[in-house]
Motif scaffolding. Structure first.
Motif, PDB file in Angstrom:
ATOM      1  N   TYR A 353       0.869  -1.173   0.000  1.00  0.00           N
ATOM      2  CA  TYR A 353       0.000   0.000   0.000  1.00  0.00           C
ATOM      3  C   TYR A 353       0.906   1.223   0.000  1.00  0.00           C
ATOM      4  O   TYR A 353       1.782   1.351   0.860  1.00  0.00           O
ATOM      5  N   VAL A 354       0.724   2.099  -0.974  1.00  0.00           N
ATOM      6  CA  VAL A 354       1.592   3.259  -1.176  1.00  0.00           C
ATOM      7  C   VAL A 354       0.726   4.506  -1.231  1.00  0.00           C
ATOM      8  O   VAL A 354      -0.339   4.496  -1.858  1.00  0.00           O
ATOM      9  N   ARG A 355       1.190   5.577  -0.570  1.00  0.00           N
ATOM     10  CA  ARG A 355       0.452   6.838  -0.598  1.00  0.00           C
ATOM     11  C   ARG A 355       1.408   8.007  -0.817  1.00  0.00           C
ATOM     12  O   ARG A 355       2.570   7.949  -0.417  1.00  0.00           O
ATOM     13  N   SER A 356       0.903   9.073  -1.445  1.00  0.00           N
ATOM     14  CA  SER A 356       1.755  10.201  -1.825  1.00  0.00           C
ATOM     15  C   SER A 356       1.632  11.385  -0.872  1.00  0.00           C
ATOM     16  O   SER A 356       2.167  12.453  -1.161  1.00  0.00           O
ATOM     17  N   ARG A 357       0.932  11.219   0.232  1.00  0.00           N
ATOM     18  CA  ARG A 357       0.844  12.270   1.246  1.00  0.00           C
ATOM     19  C   ARG A 357       0.980  11.625   2.617  1.00  0.00           C
ATOM     20  O   ARG A 357       0.424  10.550   2.847  1.00  0.00           O
ATOM     21  N   PHE A 358       1.702  12.286   3.518  1.00  0.00           N
ATOM     22  CA  PHE A 358       1.785  11.788   4.877  1.00  0.00           C
ATOM     23  C   PHE A 358       0.390  11.734   5.491  1.00  0.00           C
ATOM     24  O   PHE A 358      -0.427  12.643   5.285  1.00  0.00           O
ATOM     25  N   SER A 359       0.135  10.700   6.237  1.00  0.00           N
ATOM     26  CA  SER A 359      -1.144  10.582   6.918  1.00  0.00           C
ATOM     27  C   SER A 359      -1.097  11.319   8.245  1.00  0.00           C
ATOM     28  O   SER A 359      -0.015  11.609   8.772  1.00  0.00           O
ATOM     29  N   ALA A 360      -2.258  11.621   8.779  1.00  0.00           N
ATOM     30  CA  ALA A 360      -2.322  12.102  10.153  1.00  0.00           C
ATOM     31  C   ALA A 360      -1.822  10.997  11.079  1.00  0.00           C
ATOM     32  O   ALA A 360      -1.926   9.803  10.750  1.00  0.00           O
ATOM     33  N   PRO A 361      -1.268  11.335  12.245  1.00  0.00           N
ATOM     34  CA  PRO A 361      -0.722  10.305  13.139  1.00  0.00           C
ATOM     35  C   PRO A 361      -1.733   9.198  13.440  1.00  0.00           C
ATOM     36  O   PRO A 361      -2.873   9.464  13.821  1.00  0.00           O
ATOM     37  N   GLY A 362      -1.310   7.960  13.224  1.00  0.00           N
ATOM     38  CA  GLY A 362      -2.147   6.807  13.511  1.00  0.00           C
ATOM     39  C   GLY A 362      -3.089   6.414  12.400  1.00  0.00           C
ATOM     40  O   GLY A 362      -3.587   5.283  12.384  1.00  0.00           O
ATOM     41  N   ALA A 363      -3.355   7.322  11.454  1.00  0.00           N
ATOM     42  CA  ALA A 363      -4.358   7.031  10.426  1.00  0.00           C
ATOM     43  C   ALA A 363      -3.908   5.923   9.482  1.00  0.00           C
ATOM     44  O   ALA A 363      -4.711   5.087   9.068  1.00  0.00           O
ATOM     45  N   ALA A 364      -2.618   5.908   9.137  1.00  0.00           N
ATOM     46  CA  ALA A 364      -2.148   4.914   8.178  1.00  0.00           C
ATOM     47  C   ALA A 364      -2.267   3.503   8.734  1.00  0.00           C
ATOM     48  O   ALA A 364      -2.588   2.565   7.995  1.00  0.00           O
TER      49      ALA A 364
END
Length: 379
Positions: A353-364
């Protein structure tokens, strides 16, 4: 197959039995406070069964910075060289790289280094962004650095330098860089979109990484009030916003092995499928014995860099504690923006699973728990 995903469109396909994965991915896409490039790819016994993506300008071939997911590629190379008898885990690093013996480091073994026990997380004046992009330069400076703790007595995440150190062992032992081994032994034979050194011709496919929405820029997952070692380990003086690191062309071009890789979910999942199950009818890259050696816990307890409870195998993270349904053999590496990639030999499963924006803490972790659970339900 396409369908609505809130303000974005979820595109791609899932194999029979994995409809729930598509539904979970749609839920993850809908939950984003800002548009994010997201990709999910899953292989079972070497065959791709999930290939999904969403986000503005994103398709299944889009590439983005995957941060510490890069360490999985770097240490797959090390595992293969150990498997082939080129490297020995219990030889000292200095026996391959004599300059490393400076400042009391002569007895550190390759095994201890891979387990983040060497105490060599950075330098007191910290590395500039330009220096961080260059593994050779990092290795040269770290060879003269004294450890920050007595090697082998504690462990701490060598977040931006571990592959510079292990990569220099590879270069001294073989005459070829870790990046070159990755390209010719793994990436190119399997046509994987997972680069430690992105060719300029592929730059139009690169999707820049963004910071977390409405959050301070992350510093490598460190505590809210970083201590001395966190600042040193993540060079926060020069890199207060870690999200920008792969957005520098120099980082992508040199393919910094700890955090400078560029990939799609297809490419990362394909690499782990090749490692544990084989692709296109080929044998798995790693034998069962090599996998068992590299996925055995070597460091466990409080990480002296981050202050968090943690554990490490050899170069890889293990995900059984974080996602208990996976079982104990799931190995791979996460990345700072929220990416996770792993293989489970017991299940014949490879996941990215790859994402191009940092997630909010814990969300990922919540996103990955939902996605991984849906994959396991499909199995």
């Amino acid at each position: 197959m396409t369908m609505k995903g809130g303000p974005q469109m979820v595109q791609g396909w899932v194999d029979a039995g994995f409809k729930g994965v598509r539904e979970a991915f749609e839920q993850v896409v809908k939950s984003q406070p800002l548009p994010v490039g997201q990709q999910l790819a899953v292989h079972v016994h070497g065959r791709r069964v999930v290939d999904l993506w969403a986000g503005p300008g994103v398709d299944g071939d889009s590439l983005t910075g995957v941060f510490s997911v890069s360490k999985g590629a770097a240490h797959l190379v090390v595992a293969l060289l150990v498997q082939d008898g080129v490297l020995d885990l219990d030889r000292t690093v200095a026996s391959y790289w004599p300059e490393f013996a400076q400042a009391g480091k002569g007895e550190i073994t390759l095994r201890s280094l891979l387990a983040h026990q060497a105490g060599l997380v950075g330098v007191p004046d910290e590395f500039t962004v330009e220096e961080l992009a260059d593994d050779r330069l990092l290795a040269e400076r770290l060879a003269a650095q004294a450890p920050y703790w007595r090697p082998g007595t504690a462990f701490g995440y060598h977040g931006l330098v571990i592959a510079a150190l292990t990569g220099e062992v590879v270069r001294r032992a073989t005459g070829r860089s870790l990046q070159d081994w990755w390209e010719h032994k793994v990436r190119r034979p399997h046509a994987l979109d997972f680069y430690l050194g992105l060719p300029e011709t592929l730059e139009p496919r690169y999707l820049p990484v963004g910071p977390a929405p409405e959050e301070p820029a992350p510093a490598g997952g460190a505590p809210e009030e970083p201590g001395k070692l966190v600042a040193i380990a993540f060079s926060t003086r020069y890199l207060p916003d870690l999200s920008v690191f792969p957005n520098f062309r120099r980082t992508r071009e040199l393919g910094q092995g700890s955090a400078g890789g560029v990939a799609s979910a297809r490419g990362v999942a394909g690499a782990y499928a090749a490692a544990c199950s084989g692709l296109d009818g080929s044998a798995p890259l790693l034998t069962a014995d090599t996998t068992a050696e590299f996925t055995r816990i070597h460091s466990q307890g409080v990480d002296v860099v981050t202050g968090f409870e943690s554990h490490f195998a050899l170069g890889f993270q293990l995900f059984g504690d974080r996602f208990p349904r996976l079982g104990p053999d799931a190995y791979g590496h996460g990345g700072a923006a929220g990416a996770i990639a792993f293989a489970s030999p017991a299940l014949g499963l490879a996941y990215a699973y790859v994402r191009s924006r940092f997630s909010a803490p814990g969300a990922a972790d919540e996103e990955n728990a939902l996605l991984i659970g849906s994959v396991l339900d499909g199995l």
